[in-house]
Design a protein around this motif. Structure first.
Motif, PDB file in Angstrom:
ATOM      1  N   TRP A 266       0.826  -1.206   0.000  1.00  0.00           N
ATOM      2  CA  TRP A 266       0.000   0.000   0.000  1.00  0.00           C
ATOM      3  C   TRP A 266       0.864   1.261   0.000  1.00  0.00           C
ATOM      4  CZ3 TRP A 266      -5.022   0.440  -1.010  1.00  0.00           C
ATOM      5  CH2 TRP A 266      -5.829  -0.696  -0.897  1.00  0.00           C
ATOM      6  N   VAL A 267       1.934   1.262   0.793  1.00  0.00           N
ATOM      7  CA  VAL A 267       2.829   2.421   0.825  1.00  0.00           C
ATOM      8  C   VAL A 267       3.453   2.638  -0.548  1.00  0.00           C
ATOM      9  CG1 VAL A 267       4.956   3.352   1.829  1.00  0.00           C
ATOM     10  CG2 VAL A 267       3.281   2.206   3.295  1.00  0.00           C
ATOM     11  N   ASN A 268       3.903   1.548  -1.173  1.00  0.00           N
ATOM     12  CA  ASN A 268       4.445   1.652  -2.531  1.00  0.00           C
ATOM     13  C   ASN A 268       3.407   2.235  -3.487  1.00  0.00           C
ATOM     14  OD1 ASN A 268       6.942   0.529  -1.861  1.00  0.00           O
ATOM     15  ND2 ASN A 268       6.267  -1.556  -2.309  1.00  0.00           N
ATOM     16  N   LEU A 269       2.178   1.760  -3.361  1.00  0.00           N
ATOM     17  CA  LEU A 269       1.101   2.255  -4.215  1.00  0.00           C
ATOM     18  C   LEU A 269       0.913   3.754  -4.050  1.00  0.00           C
ATOM     19  CD1 LEU A 269      -1.469   2.013  -6.006  1.00  0.00           C
ATOM     20  CD2 LEU A 269      -2.721   1.486  -3.895  1.00  0.00           C
ATOM     21  N   ALA A 292      10.508  14.363  -5.371  1.00  0.00           N
ATOM     22  CA  ALA A 292      10.308  13.550  -4.164  1.00  0.00           C
ATOM     23  C   ALA A 292       8.904  13.725  -3.605  1.00  0.00           C
ATOM     24  CB  ALA A 292      11.345  13.935  -3.107  1.00  0.00           C
ATOM     25  N   ALA A 293       7.967  14.129  -4.450  1.00  0.00           N
ATOM     26  CA  ALA A 293       6.630  14.500  -3.977  1.00  0.00           C
ATOM     27  C   ALA A 293       5.824  13.336  -3.430  1.00  0.00           C
ATOM     28  CB  ALA A 293       5.842  15.173  -5.103  1.00  0.00           C
ATOM     29  N   GLY A 294       6.234  12.086  -3.701  1.00  0.00           N
ATOM     30  CA  GLY A 294       5.453  10.939  -3.241  1.00  0.00           C
ATOM     31  C   GLY A 294       5.819  10.420  -1.876  1.00  0.00           C
ATOM     32  N   VAL A 295       6.990  10.778  -1.355  1.00  0.00           N
ATOM     33  CA  VAL A 295       7.469  10.186  -0.108  1.00  0.00           C
ATOM     34  C   VAL A 295       6.586  10.587   1.074  1.00  0.00           C
ATOM     35  CG1 VAL A 295       9.391  10.050   1.521  1.00  0.00           C
ATOM     36  CG2 VAL A 295       9.839  10.034  -0.944  1.00  0.00           C
ATOM     37  N   GLN A 392      10.855  10.109 -14.229  1.00  0.00           N
ATOM     38  CA  GLN A 392      10.155   8.827 -14.321  1.00  0.00           C
ATOM     39  C   GLN A 392      11.038   7.670 -13.856  1.00  0.00           C
ATOM     40  OE1 GLN A 392       8.305   8.375 -18.226  1.00  0.00           O
ATOM     41  NE2 GLN A 392       7.624  10.511 -18.227  1.00  0.00           N
ATOM     42  N   ILE A 393      12.153   7.466 -14.526  1.00  0.00           N
ATOM     43  CA  ILE A 393      13.094   6.418 -14.148  1.00  0.00           C
ATOM     44  C   ILE A 393      14.430   7.058 -13.781  1.00  0.00           C
ATOM     45  CG2 ILE A 393      14.269   4.305 -14.851  1.00  0.00           C
ATOM     46  CD1 ILE A 393      12.150   3.939 -17.007  1.00  0.00           C
ATOM     47  N   PRO A 394      14.899   6.869 -12.558  1.00  0.00           N
ATOM     48  CA  PRO A 394      14.416   5.991 -11.484  1.00  0.00           C
ATOM     49  C   PRO A 394      13.478   6.677 -10.492  1.00  0.00           C
ATOM     50  CG  PRO A 394      16.543   6.832 -10.865  1.00  0.00           C
ATOM     51  CD  PRO A 394      16.230   7.449 -12.213  1.00  0.00           C
ATOM     52  N   CYS A 395      13.002   7.854 -10.799  1.00  0.00           N
ATOM     53  CA  CYS A 395      12.386   8.720  -9.793  1.00  0.00           C
ATOM     54  C   CYS A 395      11.130   8.143  -9.158  1.00  0.00           C
ATOM     55  CB  CYS A 395      12.083  10.083 -10.407  1.00  0.00           C
ATOM     56  SG  CYS A 395      13.429  10.718 -11.448  1.00  0.00           S
ATOM     57  N   ILE A 396      10.259   7.524  -9.958  1.00  0.00           N
ATOM     58  CA  ILE A 396       8.990   7.038  -9.412  1.00  0.00           C
ATOM     59  C   ILE A 396       9.231   5.937  -8.386  1.00  0.00           C
ATOM     60  CG2 ILE A 396       6.806   5.910  -9.968  1.00  0.00           C
ATOM     61  CD1 ILE A 396       6.914   7.376 -12.690  1.00  0.00           C
ATOM     62  N   GLU A 397      10.003   4.915  -8.763  1.00  0.00           N
ATOM     63  CA  GLU A 397      10.307   3.846  -7.804  1.00  0.00           C
ATOM     64  C   GLU A 397      11.127   4.360  -6.635  1.00  0.00           C
ATOM     65  OE1 GLU A 397      12.171   0.577  -9.720  1.00  0.00           O
ATOM     66  OE2 GLU A 397      10.314  -0.160 -10.646  1.00  0.00           O
ATOM     67  N   ARG A 398      11.974   5.331  -6.893  1.00  0.00           N
ATOM     68  CA  ARG A 398      12.829   5.864  -5.822  1.00  0.00           C
ATOM     69  C   ARG A 398      11.977   6.476  -4.709  1.00  0.00           C
ATOM     70  NH1 ARG A 398      18.064   8.899  -7.866  1.00  0.00           N
ATOM     71  NH2 ARG A 398      18.659   6.736  -8.235  1.00  0.00           N
ATOM     72  N   ASN A 399      10.816   7.013  -5.051  1.00  0.00           N
ATOM     73  CA  ASN A 399       9.912   7.538  -4.029  1.00  0.00           C
ATOM     74  C   ASN A 399       9.376   6.425  -3.144  1.00  0.00           C
ATOM     75  OD1 ASN A 399       8.755  10.651  -4.235  1.00  0.00           O
ATOM     76  ND2 ASN A 399       9.831   9.978  -6.071  1.00  0.00           N
ATOM     77  N   THR A 400       9.114   5.256  -3.721  1.00  0.00           N
ATOM     78  CA  THR A 400       8.654   4.142  -2.892  1.00  0.00           C
ATOM     79  C   THR A 400       9.727   3.739  -1.894  1.00  0.00           C
ATOM     80  OG1 THR A 400       9.440   2.300  -4.298  1.00  0.00           O
ATOM     81  CG2 THR A 400       7.335   3.292  -4.868  1.00  0.00           C
ATOM     82  N   MET A 401      10.973   3.716  -2.351  1.00  0.00           N
ATOM     83  CA  MET A 401      12.070   3.330  -1.460  1.00  0.00           C
ATOM     84  C   MET A 401      12.262   4.358  -0.356  1.00  0.00           C
ATOM     85  SD  MET A 401      12.676   0.517  -2.844  1.00  0.00           S
ATOM     86  CE  MET A 401      14.055   0.020  -1.813  1.00  0.00           C
ATOM     87  N   GLY A 402      12.122   5.649  -0.701  1.00  0.00           N
ATOM     88  CA  GLY A 402      12.244   6.688   0.312  1.00  0.00           C
ATOM     89  C   GLY A 402      11.165   6.583   1.369  1.00  0.00           C
ATOM     90  N   ALA A 403       9.931   6.239   0.942  1.00  0.00           N
ATOM     91  CA  ALA A 403       8.819   6.121   1.887  1.00  0.00           C
ATOM     92  C   ALA A 403       9.018   4.935   2.818  1.00  0.00           C
ATOM     93  CB  ALA A 403       7.507   5.992   1.123  1.00  0.00           C
ATOM     94  N   VAL A 404       9.411   3.790   2.262  1.00  0.00           N
ATOM     95  CA  VAL A 404       9.612   2.599   3.092  1.00  0.00           C
ATOM     96  C   VAL A 404      10.780   2.810   4.057  1.00  0.00           C
ATOM     97  CG1 VAL A 404      10.273   0.175   3.034  1.00  0.00           C
ATOM     98  CG2 VAL A 404       8.563   1.035   1.426  1.00  0.00           C
TER      99      VAL A 404
END
Length: 457
Positions: A266-269, A292-295, A392-404
């Motif tokens: 869910w956090v990744n989502l 970094a707007a998703g973190v 987009q790459i790697p930025c979108i996935e990088r936000n998931t990693m920052g959040a986790v």
């Protein structure tokens, strides 16, 4: 320290705070200067010169369209993202731009908007010069503007100001984390309470709690919108949106299939949904940047949906605490990837979110400081190397990693007593020094790292 919470969290549009929001604001300020000097009605031509990182990755970050919209008088917090393509298409088809929404002037990008690759202005990598000319071609006015990260913009004169005479007096001034902890020890206030008390004196809001909840509503709406959209992200990489499918899988996962780590899905989502919206130029909150707007929204959504007894007061505490930490980075290092790499964006957002989550889960000021330190310590040296200059790459996935990472940092800090070997101040200084040592090809220029080792097609 006169920074406001609302300086760290700005409602705007994607895909970049420094390359989209900042240039649009610079164009707004350029118009204001023309108006103040009585030149706006005499301006029959404008010319824009983009330098440094703005030149290198400006196309992928929509710097060109942002400046054109800004020259029309559009503002990041008021622009309807759905109408922006139509406005730009009209300029390109007619060769005319409605300056400040008033007089129409000739505008051809090949003649009036220049990406000066390999050239830089002296004060910051994200530099631009805006010029206005009269009907005879004589220059009426020009100024240099610097988009210094997170939507902050300084003109040439502001970069040279050293006087503190215009600093607003606040009850609890702080320059570093040590100051914050000392203030808390002496006053009995939490970090959030310190910042909220200061906010009352800054004149930025007549109801900061209301404005913080509005910021959260925009973040949450961005998550919801991202979960509903499908298709291919613009820019040529043919990156397919993933949030919709992830959301459907989570909603339809059989109840008898227990997964103890489902919350991380869910956090990744949440993070992916926000950053896919950012990538298409949608409505986002700069937190503290767009890349970094998703973190922070992802971690705040985790608190809102999964932490027992979460409430509106907790949301305000979360954002106020996050802002306090962001202020430390803004003052003592940087939140600009063009200046220090992605450690200044994802790293800072991770640090902010970690400290904020720790606070709303009952952490002491010392534990909050520890969580923020952990969040950055393990992002030190993070490069900014977007493929094709797109967020987009790697930025979108990088936000998931920052959040986790932020969630784990908060949990680690809560298991301790706040005592630790590396202070937040020390890790911020280390981040600053690391940014200075980092080669320019790893600072949002798309000339190193993944940007050159992955074929952009």
């Amino acid at each position: 320290m006169g920074l406001s919470i609302l300086d760290l969290f700005k409602i705007g549009v994607g895909p970049s705070s420094s390359h989209t929001v900042g240039p649009m604001i610079a164009a707004n300020r350029f118009l204001e200067a023309l108006q103040q000097q009585g030149h706006l009605e005499d301006a029959h031509q404008v010319r824009i010169e983009l330098y440094g990182s703005l030149a290198m990755t400006g196309k992928g970050h929509a710097t060109d369209t942002a400046i054109m919209l800004g020259l029309m008088g559009e503002r990041p917090d008021q622009l309807n993202p759905d109408l922006a393509p139509e406005l730009i298409d009209t300029i390109r088809k007619t060769g005319q731009l409605s300056l400040a929404g008033k007089n129409s002037i000739p505008f051809l990008e090949s003649q009036h908007l220049h990406f000066l690759h390999g050239h830089s202005l002296p004060k910051h990598p994200n530099g631009m010069t805006l010029r206005a000319f009269d009907n005879a071609g004589l220059e009426l006015f020009h100024n240099n503007y610097y988009s210094v990260g997170g939507g902050f913009v300084l003109d040439e004169q502001e970069t040279e100001q050293t006087s503190a005479s215009n600093v607003i007096q606040i009850p609890f001034p702080f320059n570093n984390a040590r100051d914050l902890l000392d203030i808390g020890d002496n006053s009995g206030l939490t970090i959030a309470e310190i910042v909220l008390e200061n906010e009352k004196h800054l004149g930025r809001s007549d109801n900061i709690q209301r404005d913080l909840l509005t910021i959260w509503q925009v973040m949450d709406s961005c998550i919801q919108r991202g979960c509903e959209q499908t298709g291919i992200l613009p820019g040529g990489l043919n990156v397919r949106r993933r949030a919709y499918q992830l959301h459907q899988e989570l909603l339809n996962r059989p109840k008898d299939q227990q997964d103890l780590l489902e919350v991380l899905d869910w956090v990744n989502l949440f993070a992916i949904a926000v950053n896919e919206e950012n990538a298409v130029g949608g409505r986002v909150v700069t937190a503290p940047t767009n890349g970094a707007a998703g973190v922070i929204p992802a971690v705040l959504a985790y608190y809102h949906r999964f932490v027992p007894d979460s409430n509106k007061e907790g949301i305000c505490i979360f954002l106020a605490t996050a802002a306090a930490i962001g202020m430390l980075y803004k003052k003592n290092a940087s939140i600009s990837a063009a200046e220090v790499g992605c450690q200044g964006e994802i790293g800072v957002a991770c640090s902010m979110a970690a400290g904020a989550l720790c606070a709303v889960m009952g952490g002491t000021n010392q534990q909050v400081e520890n969580a923020a330190e952990i969040g950055m310590e393990h992002n030190l040296g993070l490069t900014c190397d977007p493929i094709a200059g797109l967020v987009q790459i790697p930025c979108i996935e990088r936000n998931t990693m920052g959040a986790v990472k932020a969630i784990n940092a908060a949990r680690l800090a809560l298991k301790g007593d706040g005592q630790h070997h590396v202070s937040l101040d020390e890790v911020i200084e280390t981040m600053r020094q690391t940014g200075l040592d980092m080669q320019d090809k790893y600072k949002e220029t798309a000339t190193g790292g993944l940007a050159v080792n992955v074929v952009a097609c």
